[in-house]
Design an enzyme around this catalytic site. Sequence first.
Site, PDB file in Angstrom:
ATOM      1  N   SER A 219       0.806  -1.222   0.000  1.00  0.00           N
ATOM      2  CA  SER A 219       0.000   0.000   0.000  1.00  0.00           C
ATOM      3  C   SER A 219       0.836   1.268   0.000  1.00  0.00           C
ATOM      4  CB  SER A 219      -0.942  -0.005   1.210  1.00  0.00           C
ATOM      5  OG  SER A 219      -1.768  -1.138   1.201  1.00  0.00           O
TER       6      SER A 219
ATOM      7  N   HIS B 112       0.649   4.455   4.368  1.00  0.00           N
ATOM      8  CA  HIS B 112      -0.102   5.137   3.312  1.00  0.00           C
ATOM      9  C   HIS B 112       0.327   6.596   3.191  1.00  0.00           C
ATOM     10  CE1 HIS B 112      -3.675   2.078   3.471  1.00  0.00           C
ATOM     11  NE2 HIS B 112      -2.484   1.493   3.391  1.00  0.00           N
TER      12      HIS B 112
END
Length: 303
Positions: free
Chosen positions: A208, A254
């Site tokens: 991610s 993230h």
Amino acid sequence: MDQAPGNPQGPQDQGRQDAQALPTCYRHPDRETGVRCTRCERPICPECMISASVGFQCPECVRAGSGTGHAPSASQPRTLAGGTVTADPRLVTKILIGLNLAVFLVQLSVGDRFTDSFDLIGRAYVPLLGSVEGVAEGQWYRMLTAMFLHGSYIHILFNMLSLWWIGGPLEAALGRARYLALYFVSGLAGSALTYLVAAPNQPSLGASGAIFGLFGATAVLMRRLNYDMRPVIALLVINLIFTFGWSNIAWQAHIGGLVGGVVVGYAMVHAPRERRALIQYGVCAVVLAAVVVATLVRTAQLT
């Protein structure tokens, strides 16, 4: 003395024979020409003539860089960021997806012991391994290997679909080397922020961070091309809602990946042509230096 009758030739017949003797362009056989390439000496018509320092050259010699004073690669078509245009603009994306899937299959086959050996953890006792593990214990490789691990079928499915949708077009726009640099620098930036901020015993894994870096670079690229920003912004907002709305998601990866992707992406698409490669890879080096500094600071705190 009688003579056999001849076939007298007039000026028009002589001109016709001269015309028939002219060679034809090697690229356009229906066009006669009296000009030849100064390098390979093949006949070329006006459409194929390219001015050189001496005479004219054919397109093939120009593309090969023969006698032009520069390397053959200088005449190759380039992407917006200066990368080489390739026959398969999604090759690196396909390889990355293949690597992630292969590692996930190993996780399923070997079990949690494999995952615990390579996920991102600051410093903690791991029961399956029977010892204290983590980046603070000198296992820096975990910051990289964690980028190829996933926790569930849904986790890897979502990440690989995002990588295909976002990564493929971005690879075509940047070129393979720059795209690969963006992917790994963004992923490592996400790992660094996770290591710096998250609890030392909190494991983290997944692609991610790198994928959020691709999101950030895509937004920069679309802005550079004056495209409609609403689709990518909407997609990014949805992902951020999931990031902060669901439990067990390492938001640090993230955000770190997103910031790293924006910084590197801006350098990729806005660097001036005359110093493009130096600035692009120089910014990547600066971000990596920040990753190293953050890692050293956190390690000093935990040891």
